[in-house]
Design an enzyme around this catalytic site. Sequence first.
Site, PDB file in Angstrom:
ATOM      1  N   HIS A   1       6.515 -44.034  39.959  1.00 10.33           N
ATOM      2  CA  HIS A   1       6.347 -44.553  38.588  1.00 10.33           C
ATOM      3  C   HIS A   1       5.337 -43.718  37.818  1.00 10.33           C
ATOM      4  O   HIS A   1       5.312 -43.728  36.604  1.00 10.33           O
ATOM      5  CB  HIS A   1       5.946 -46.032  38.597  1.00 10.33           C
TER       6      HIS A   1
ATOM      7  N   LYS B   1       0.636 -39.165  45.321  1.00 13.12           N
ATOM      8  CA  LYS B   1      -0.620 -38.730  45.936  1.00 13.12           C
ATOM      9  C   LYS B   1      -0.861 -39.451  47.242  1.00 13.12           C
ATOM     10  O   LYS B   1      -0.608 -40.654  47.347  1.00 13.12           O
ATOM     11  CB  LYS B   1      -1.765 -39.052  44.957  1.00 13.12           C
TER      12      LYS B   1
ATOM     13  N   LYS C   1       2.501 -40.344  51.434  1.00 17.09           N
ATOM     14  CA  LYS C   1       1.760 -40.051  52.670  1.00 17.09           C
ATOM     15  C   LYS C   1       2.637 -39.168  53.547  1.00 17.09           C
ATOM     16  O   LYS C   1       3.856 -39.295  53.536  1.00 17.09           O
ATOM     17  CB  LYS C   1       1.456 -41.354  53.408  1.00 17.09           C
TER      18      LYS C   1
ATOM     19  N   LYS D   1      -3.165 -48.707  45.912  1.00 23.59           N
ATOM     20  CA  LYS D   1      -4.554 -48.238  45.795  1.00 23.59           C
ATOM     21  C   LYS D   1      -4.752 -47.513  44.463  1.00 23.59           C
ATOM     22  O   LYS D   1      -5.685 -47.803  43.713  1.00 23.59           O
ATOM     23  CB  LYS D   1      -4.828 -47.280  46.964  1.00 23.59           C
TER      24      LYS D   1
HETATM   25  N1  GLU Z   1      -6.106 -39.897  52.807  1.00 26.48           N
HETATM   26  C1  GLU Z   1      -6.907 -40.569  51.851  1.00 26.48           C
HETATM   27  C2  GLU Z   1      -6.411 -41.995  51.638  1.00 26.48           C
HETATM   28  O1  GLU Z   1      -5.782 -42.552  52.477  1.00 26.48           O
HETATM   29  C3  GLU Z   1      -7.060 -39.774  50.562  1.00 26.48           C
HETATM   30  C4  GLU Z   1      -5.807 -39.544  49.802  1.00 26.48           C
HETATM   31  C5  GLU Z   1      -5.979 -38.557  48.640  1.00 26.48           C
HETATM   32  O2  GLU Z   1      -7.095 -38.143  48.370  1.00 26.48           O
HETATM   33  O3  GLU Z   1      -4.951 -38.236  48.049  1.00 26.48           O
HETATM   34  O4  GLU Z   1      -6.720 -42.640  50.671  1.00 26.48           O
END
Ligand code: GLU
Length: 475
Positions: free
Chosen positions: A70, A75, A111, A99
Site C-alpha cells: 500500500h 521495507k 522480510k 510496525k
Molecule cells: N529488521 C528490523 C526489524 O525487524 C529492521 C528493519 C528495517 O530497518 O527495515 O524491524
Amino acid sequence: MAPESNLSRTSMFEGVLGYFDHAARYTRHEQGLLDQIKYCNAVFRTRFPVRLDNGRIMVMEAYRAQHSQHRLPVKGGLRFSPLVDQDTVMALAALMTFKCALMGIPFGGGKGGVKVDPRAHSLGELERITRRYATELLRKGFLGPSLDVPAPDYGTGEREMAWIADTYQSLRHDDLNALACTTGKPLVLGGIPGRREATGLGVFHGIVEALSVEDHMAALGLEPGVKDKSFIVQGLGNVGVPAAQALSEAGGRIVALAEFEGAVHHPDGLDVRKVLDHRRATGSILGMRGVHDITDTAKALELPCDVLIPAALQGQITEANAPSIQARIIAEAANGPVTPQAERILLKRGIMIIPDIYLNAGGVTVSYFEWLKNLNHVSFERMTRRYQQTAHRRLYDAMEDLAGREDIELRRKTAMDGPTERELVLSALQDTMAIAFREIHERMVADSLPDLRTSAFALAIDKIALTYENLGIFP
Ligand code: GLU
C-alpha cells in the site's frame, strides 16, 4: 479460501493474523478492505547454488515476502538463520507492515531470509551467498530503492547490506539512487550514524514511555519510572546490548543476561560492559567471578524481575513457560517472542506486554532516515549545522546584551554547537517512539481496548485503511 489457511496450527503467520483479527473487531472497516490489509501480497521463494570453499556446490533456500504494497518501497530485514522458512518470513513481513503504519513510516512491510547458519560458512562463502541472493531478488522485482529495501536482521549486518548495495549498483549502474536499495549500511557507503544501536535505543525509549504511565504501573503494583527496576535481557546482539546499557545508565538494574550458551544472574545488578568484555575474551558469557551461572539459558526467563526483555528470536515464551514467568512486564524487543497461546496466559495473569510492532520499531525508523538521506544525497547535518550554530550565537549575544553581563556563561561550546547528524537522528527516534506510544495509549483508553497490542494493531489498521481509501487504489 485464502492459501494462508492451509498452514499448520503452529504457524507464526497465523498467529499474526489472529492478532489482526482480534484488533480489527475494534475498527469499522469493511471486510474486503480488511482482507486486503491482512493477507500477504507476494512471496518469492528460490533455490540457488553456491560454490563452497572446498569446491562442492551447496543449494541454498531463500525467501522474500512483500506483505503489503500500500506504500512503496516495501521495507524489512533480511535474516540468515537455519530456522528461516516461508511461514516465518511471511509473519515477519506482516509485522513490518503494521510496525511501519503504526510509527508513521511511509513503507509497506517485507522480510527476507536465507536458510543458512552464517557461523558455518567462511567470509567468502557468505559473500557469494549474499550477492547471489541479491541478484535473484533484483531479477524478480524484490530489490530496489523504490520497490523493496532490505535491512539487517538476525544473522546479518552492515557487511551484508554493503554486499547487496554493491551487487545492485553493479547491475543498475545508471540508478542515481542505487545506494538506497538497502539500509543499515556502513557509514562510508551511505549509512547513517545511530542505525546500529537504533533498535536497542528505541526499545529503551519505548520502555521509558510505558513505565511512565502511572495508572498502568499502579495496576501492576509498581512505581512509575525505570530507576531501581530490575530487568532481564535475553540476547546480547545489536538490540539487547544498547537497550541493556541505556537502561542501566538510567538507573535500572540488569539482574540477568541470557545468550545461547547460558545466562548470568545477580540480583543486585550486573555490569553489562564487564559481561560483554568477558564474553569477548573467553567466548562465553559463563564463568565470571561473583555472578551466578545458569547453564540452561531458558531458565533465565523465569527469574524474578520487573521487566523481561526477550531480544533474540521469535517463540521464546510459549504456553510451556508462560505460567512460570515472574516478570510484571514483558517488553518485546524481538519480533514475535511471545506466542499467541502464551499471551493469553500472561494477560490472564495480569502481566503487561509492550508489543513488538511498537517496541522494536526504532530500527526501521532510523532506516527510514537513512533511505531519505540516500535519496537526498546529502547528510542531514550538512544542511543545518552551521546555520544553527550561528542562530544560537546570535541568541546568546542578545541575551548577554540584555543581561548586561560579560561574564555570563552562555557561550559554552556545547550550547552553541549545531546538532550533529547522530544527534538529529537519535532525537527524531526518541520523538517517534514518544508520539507512537501516546497514540497507542490514547486509543486504548478511548475505546477501552484490552491491551497495548490490540491498540497498536487497531491503530495500524486504521492508518493503512486511510491510505487505501485516500489513494483510491481500487479501480
Ligand atoms: N529488521 C528490523 C526489524 O525487524 C529492521 C528493519 C528495517 O530497518 O527495515 O524491524
